[in-house]
Design an enzyme around this catalytic site. Structure first.
Site, PDB file in Angstrom:
ATOM      1  N   ASP A 148     -19.398   9.542  10.010  1.00 21.34           N
ATOM      2  CA  ASP A 148     -18.583  10.631   9.475  1.00 21.34           C
ATOM      3  C   ASP A 148     -19.030  10.954   8.050  1.00 21.34           C
ATOM      4  O   ASP A 148     -19.272  10.044   7.249  1.00 21.34           O
ATOM      5  CB  ASP A 148     -17.100  10.237   9.428  1.00 21.34           C
ATOM      6  CG  ASP A 148     -16.491  10.032  10.801  1.00 21.34           C
ATOM      7  OD1 ASP A 148     -17.121  10.455  11.785  1.00 21.34           O
ATOM      8  OD2 ASP A 148     -15.393   9.454  10.877  1.00 21.34           O
ATOM      9  N   GLU A 150     -17.212  12.145   5.698  1.00 22.10           N
ATOM     10  CA  GLU A 150     -16.179  11.751   4.743  1.00 22.10           C
ATOM     11  C   GLU A 150     -16.282  10.282   4.331  1.00 22.10           C
ATOM     12  O   GLU A 150     -15.873   9.902   3.236  1.00 22.10           O
ATOM     13  CB  GLU A 150     -14.784  11.996   5.343  1.00 22.10           C
ATOM     14  CG  GLU A 150     -14.475  13.453   5.646  1.00 22.10           C
ATOM     15  CD  GLU A 150     -14.860  13.844   7.070  1.00 22.10           C
ATOM     16  OE1 GLU A 150     -15.712  13.145   7.662  1.00 22.10           O
ATOM     17  OE2 GLU A 150     -14.329  14.842   7.565  1.00 22.10           O
ATOM     18  N   CYS A 382      17.953   6.498   8.620  1.00 16.55           N
ATOM     19  CA  CYS A 382      17.667   7.636   7.739  1.00 16.55           C
ATOM     20  C   CYS A 382      18.248   8.921   8.329  1.00 16.55           C
ATOM     21  O   CYS A 382      19.452   9.134   8.281  1.00 16.55           O
ATOM     22  CB  CYS A 382      16.156   7.730   7.486  1.00 16.55           C
ATOM     23  SG  CYS A 382      15.729   8.786   6.077  1.00 16.55           S
ATOM     24  N   HIS A 508      15.093   2.525   5.708  1.00 16.86           N
ATOM     25  CA  HIS A 508      14.200   2.253   6.842  1.00 16.86           C
ATOM     26  C   HIS A 508      14.009   0.743   7.008  1.00 16.86           C
ATOM     27  O   HIS A 508      13.014   0.181   6.537  1.00 16.86           O
ATOM     28  CB  HIS A 508      12.846   2.933   6.622  1.00 16.86           C
ATOM     29  CG  HIS A 508      12.876   4.413   6.754  1.00 16.86           C
ATOM     30  ND1 HIS A 508      12.673   5.057   7.958  1.00 16.86           N
ATOM     31  CD2 HIS A 508      13.102   5.390   5.833  1.00 16.86           C
ATOM     32  CE1 HIS A 508      12.767   6.362   7.779  1.00 16.86           C
ATOM     33  NE2 HIS A 508      13.033   6.595   6.499  1.00 16.86           N
ATOM     34  N   GLU A 510      13.050  -0.868   9.483  1.00 20.38           N
ATOM     35  CA  GLU A 510      11.890  -1.211  10.328  1.00 20.38           C
ATOM     36  C   GLU A 510      10.679  -1.628   9.516  1.00 20.38           C
ATOM     37  O   GLU A 510       9.831  -2.399   9.992  1.00 20.38           O
ATOM     38  CB  GLU A 510      11.524  -0.031  11.243  1.00 20.38           C
ATOM     39  CG  GLU A 510      10.973   1.197  10.560  1.00 20.38           C
ATOM     40  CD  GLU A 510      12.020   2.219  10.138  1.00 20.38           C
ATOM     41  OE1 GLU A 510      11.671   3.397   9.955  1.00 20.38           O
ATOM     42  OE2 GLU A 510      13.201   1.818   9.972  1.00 20.38           O
TER      43      GLU A 510
END
Length: 537
Positions: A148, A150, A382, A508, A510
């Site tokens: 790639d 990038e 949330c 959050h 999690e």
């Protein structure tokens, strides 16, 4: 220079091949040998961070303790390493170029022509070394695929850094995909060979290759890869598909990958202490819980990766299996009461996760009304907590126009409204309420009992909050405020009395759940579901 050793993880053939899990697993196995380990993700995209990226393209945005909005792979790193990371552990092209351009504008380069080499590559190297500070070993994953455009500045920076670190300062582990033809059942190594050739052309020779495949590869495939890619046979590892991502470290340990890398980096080999990890995976599932996850972005499960993992962590702890059913709130919005009941009546628990924007909100309102009225164990995260508030205001308090000002700026009853400090915000990136904040829990509440502590620190990512004008009405009708951010009197937790488990949190949880230390709220949710559910084999 630095005493930290580095494991650079590159990817070949295609993206999403499992570099993140491989990197996290290697870090975990080094930590199990007593090393202090950190992990860094380098993302070649030009976004400064992941905060404004579409969940459909990028999956979830993982929020760290310090409020950085990062790549979801940092979630893998935190869960496998059981360590809190920070913004310095996620390096993006956008962040690097922003730093370089800022320096140029300030005149820090003293009139030099600013170029990718050396200025951008130097900034990348500095960021890697900064992110690795204090660790014995840093696992550094380079996002994207070798070849790639990038990725080139990052790979060049790695090449230079390896030279500066010396021959025993770093290793390169290349993760590639081996396709198996359906017609002949033949494993093809040619894509891997070309990928390694591309990596070599940049100046990087892999010390180990991890061959990803759906099924175990025969030894001759590994031998062929070793020969054509010039990697010792003991450094060619097959990582085939396993039942759980948490099985991957045991597979890599079985293949002796870490022994090869440790010998190269530290000149020794040690035993890993995997007793607790194996115990976690050995728990037998006596029943299966069906958990409905109702969200806006369910087309791409990675949009809710940490939520799904947190459910699994709690399930493993309780000795049950969890089958997570992803349900689109858009589709549920179209259902009548009978159709909705048909979809939800066989579910043992419900999770409504975070999100942004008005689309699909009415579907969530319908689902949460069903869960509240039918005593279904429910956790709102949330946005989920905000929609819980909207549903309660409409259907219990009788405020039919109740809404969030995010969805209806002119609502008569704004039970959810913009945080005061957000009123003048114009830029979207990095401008929300982000990171860990203290939440004081009310004694005698369900949530206080689950955490078993008076104050907890949880991670946030939102602009809107519960409107305290409605707090008294909520509490008088049984929806109790059980957690507060005391410095600003912000409602962080709501729980419904006279319900088995109906809890909404503005944060959050999690993001802080770990395989061996499940989050108390997910444990509470599934514990209640287990108590209610009949065994399903």
């Amino acid at each position: 220079m630095t005493n930290t050793k580095f494991v650079f993880v590159t990817g070949g053939v295609l993206s999403s091949v499992g570099k993140g899990i491989a990197a996290a697993s290697m870090g975990m196995l080094f930590k199990a040998r007593g090393y202090k380990v950190t992990a860094i993700k380098m993302d070649p995209y030009l976004n400064v961070d992941a905060g404004t990226m579409s969940p459909y393209q990028h999956g979830e945005v993982f929020v760290t303790e310090d409020g950085a909005e990062t790549d979801l792979d940092l979630g893998h790193y935190e869960r496998f390493l059981d360590e809190n990371l920070s913004g310095k552990n996620n390096i993006t092209s956008g962040k690097i170029y922003s730093q370089v351009i800022t320096k140029e504008r300030k005149g820090d380069y003293l009139g030099s022509t600013v170029q990718v080499i050396p200025h951008v590559t130097d900034a990348i190297k500095e960021s890697i070394l900064y992110g690795a500070q204090g660790a014995d070993l840093a696992v550094v994953e380079i996002g994207g695929t070798v070849g790639d455009i990038e990725s080139l500045p990052f790979l060049e920076a790695v090449r230079q850094l390896r030279r500066e670190l010396g021959p025993n300062g770093s290793v390169v582990v290349h993760v590639t995909y081996v396709p198996i033809l359906e017609t002949t059942h033949e494993a093809k190594t040619k894509p891997t060979q070309h990928s390694v050739k591309e990596l070599r052309s940049i100046g990087l020779q892999p010390d180990a290759i991890v061959l990803r495949s759906h099924t175990p590869l025969e030894k001759h495939v590994l031998e062929k890869t070793s020969l054509f890619c010039d990697v010792p046979l003991e450094g060619v590892i097959n990582s085939y598909d396993v039942e759980s991502v948490y099985d991957v470290p045991l597979l890599l340990e079985q293949e002796k990958l870490i022994s090869v890398l440790e010998e190269r980096l530290f000149g020794t080999t040690t035993e890993a202490d995997l007793k607790k990890w194996k115990e976690m995976l050995s728990r037998q599932s006596e029943r299966t819980l069906k958990v409905a996850l109702v969200g806006k972005y369910v087309v791409l499960p990675d949009a809710y990766l940490s939520v799904i993992e947190a459910i699994r962590h709690a399930a493993m702890k309780l000795g049950v299996a969890a089958h997570v059913s992803l349900m689109s709130s858009d589709e549920l919005e179209k259902c009548d009461d009978e159709q909705l009941s048909e979809k939800l009546s066989n579910m043992d628990a419900l999770v409504v996760p975070g999100g942004f924007g008005a689309r699909g909100i009415e579907g969530m309102v319908k689902v949460l009304r069903y869960a509240r009225e039918n005593k279904m164990p429910t956790l709102g995260l949330c946005l989920g907590m905000q929609v819980m508030s909207i549903e309660f205001a409409r259907n219990v308090l009788g405020l039919k126009d109740a809404n969030s000002t995010e969805f209806d700026p002119n609502t008569t009853y704004p039970v959810i409204s913009l945080l005061p400090e957000q009123m003048q915000v114009r830029d979207l990136g990095g401008s929300m309420r982000l990171g860990a904040y203290p939440c004081t829990l009310v004694e005698g509440t369900r949530v206080h009992a689950l955490y078993n502590k008076p104050v907890v620190f949880e991670r946030h990512r939102h602009r809107f909050e519960f409107n305290n004008e409605f707090r008294e009405a909520f509490e008088n009708n049984g929806f109790q405020v059980s957690g507060l951010y005391e410095p600003k009197d912000l409602v962080e937790v709501l729980e419904l009395k006279d319900h088995p488990f109906y809890v909404g949190v503005q944060y959050h949880p999690e993001f802080k759940s770990r395989p061996m230390v499940p989050h108390p709220l997910f444990l509470g949710l599934l514990s209640e579901a287990v108590a209610k559910a009949s065994p399903v084999l």
